[in-house]
Design an enzyme around this catalytic site. Structure first.
Site, mmCIF file in Angstrom:
data_model
loop_
_atom_site.group_PDB
_atom_site.id
_atom_site.type_symbol
_atom_site.label_atom_id
_atom_site.label_comp_id
_atom_site.label_asym_id
_atom_site.label_seq_id
_atom_site.Cartn_x
_atom_site.Cartn_y
_atom_site.Cartn_z
ATOM 1 N N CYS A 1 -2.991 -0.603 -6.631
ATOM 2 C CA CYS A 1 -1.874 -1.048 -7.461
ATOM 3 C C CYS A 1 -1.651 -0.116 -8.648
ATOM 4 O O CYS A 1 -2.509 0.684 -9.015
ATOM 5 C CB CYS A 1 -2.143 -2.446 -8.032
ATOM 6 S SG CYS A 1 -2.474 -3.737 -6.839
ATOM 7 N N CYS B 1 0.875 -3.899 -12.494
ATOM 8 C CA CYS B 1 1.170 -4.813 -11.392
ATOM 9 C C CYS B 1 1.103 -6.259 -11.887
ATOM 10 O O CYS B 1 0.165 -6.638 -12.611
ATOM 11 C CB CYS B 1 0.180 -4.609 -10.256
ATOM 12 S SG CYS B 1 0.477 -5.683 -8.822
ATOM 13 N N CYS C 1 0.097 -1.884 -2.557
ATOM 14 C CA CYS C 1 0.446 -3.253 -2.918
ATOM 15 C C CYS C 1 1.936 -3.498 -2.652
ATOM 16 O O CYS C 1 2.777 -2.658 -2.958
ATOM 17 C CB CYS C 1 0.126 -3.488 -4.396
ATOM 18 S SG CYS C 1 0.692 -5.084 -5.044
ATOM 19 N N CYS D 1 3.802 -4.329 -6.539
ATOM 20 C CA CYS D 1 4.140 -3.269 -7.502
ATOM 21 C C CYS D 1 4.601 -1.982 -6.820
ATOM 22 O O CYS D 1 5.033 -1.045 -7.496
ATOM 23 C CB CYS D 1 2.967 -2.984 -8.430
ATOM 24 S SG CYS D 1 1.495 -2.300 -7.623
#
Length: 351
Positions: free
Chosen positions: A34, A38, A65, A68
């Site tokens: 991430c 995030c 992810c 994000c």
């Protein structure tokens, strides 16, 4: 990384925007990586690993992810970019001007910088290309030049002719419909691509909007000794099937025949590129060694950049010696996406 991991973890908890583009976090319990900002719930200290590049995250086996979107440029998440992309999607044929942006409370210079960082082109350029595509497709279906111009939303005939000629390398009124080579658009999750093909083989495949596209189209016409028309050939249909399988996570191999071009050295580089297994990367130095020319790293890089069969010849699988993604004609954000996509697809096949 030079920064202390405990300092990085504190920055992670604080969702510190200052680390955007400088550091990423891999979460061992989920297998994802991430951005620092995030919105997802933050993991425990013992479950995280910090990285200084997206490539390092991918090499360590972490998946991007979905909240994000670390493979996308950060500016894609900019409210200005999101607002304008949504507006363009809602009305793709609108003739956008800077006054339209101001009417929405958006400073044109701010929008210009944000889109260039994200896509390598301004919002107005992207909008213009979207409209021009409508005109190209109308002309391909036999519409008169004036009707294609109106379909594309161009008020000026000269403006349409200029834009069309800049993209296709010839004026719209010169197309006969009998050309051996034909150009067409193929939609992908990363935006439209332009393909040039005859009935038997593909001559070019590039992301629409690439700066070098007009130069490449001229080179194709020169080498083929034929002008480029508009329409879909059997080879284009074959390629569309290959691309659909690729983006659906199926076979990463392209079976469509391609037209030969380039020097013997360039062809050796492109052949080596096609030997890089999907989901893996190598450096320019590694590629030079693979063709027994370890001293020719710069020449290898130039040949890589001269490839005009995007995805078919996977130049996106080459990264810098330091693990950085380096450049990519279609945009670095696409390169990130493609590398991650191939690794995800590889895991699915292995499972």
């Amino acid at each position: 990384m030079e920064t202390d991991p405990d300092t990085l973890y504190d920055a992670l908890l604080a969702r510190d925007h200052g680390y955007e583009g400088r550091a990423w976090v891999g979460v061992q319990t989920t297998g994802i990586f991430c951005r620092f900002d995030c919105p997802a719930r933050k993991p425990k200290r013992e479950n995280v690993t910090f990285f200084d590049s997206v490539a390092a995250c991918l090499d360590a086996g972490f998946r991007p992810c979905k909240r994000c979107c670390p493979l996308e440029p950060s500016t894609v998440q900019d409210p200005v970019v999101q607002t304008l992309l949504a507006a363009l999607q809602a009305d793709p044929l609108h003739r956008w001007t800077e006054d339209d942006l101001r009417a929405r409370g958006i400073d044109p210079s701010t929008a210009r910088r944000a889109f260039r960082r994200a896509f390598g082109a301004t919002f107005l350029e992207i909008a213009r290309l979207r409209r021009l595509r409508a005109g190209v497709e109308a002309r391909a279906q036999g519409a008169r030049v004036i009707d294609a111009q109106l379909e594309a939303g161009f008020e000026s005939a000269s403006g349409f002719r200029e834009a069309f000629s800049r993209l296709m390398g010839r004026a719209p009124g010169t197309l006969s419909g009998a050309e051996r080579l034909k150009a067409d658009f193929i939609d992908t999750p990363l935006g439209p691509m332009i393909v040039v093909a005859d009935e038997a083989q593909v001559w070019l495949l590039e992301f629409a909007g690439r700066k070098a596209l007009a130069t490449e189209l001229k080179a194709v016409q020169r080498e083929a000794k034929d002008p480029i028309g508009l329409g879909r050939t059997q080879a284009t249909a074959h390629l569309a099937e290959d691309l659909a399988r690729y983006f659906e996570g199926g076979s990463p191999s392209f079976t469509v025949p391609t037209a030969p071009y380039g020097s013997a050295f360039s062809n050796a580089v492109w052949a080596a590129l096609r030997q890089i297994p999907p989901g893996t990367t190598c450096s320019y130095k590694d590629l030079a060694k693979a063709i027994d020319r370890p001293e020719a790293v710069r020449a290898v890089a130039r040949a890589n950049g001269a490839n005009r069969l995007a995805l078919i010849v996977p130049c996106h699988r080459v990264i810098g010696a330091d693990g950085g993604l380096g450049g990519y004609g279609g945009g670095v954000w696409r390169k990130r996406w493609l590398i991650a996509h191939e690794r995800e697809a590889g895991r699915g096949v292995a499972a």
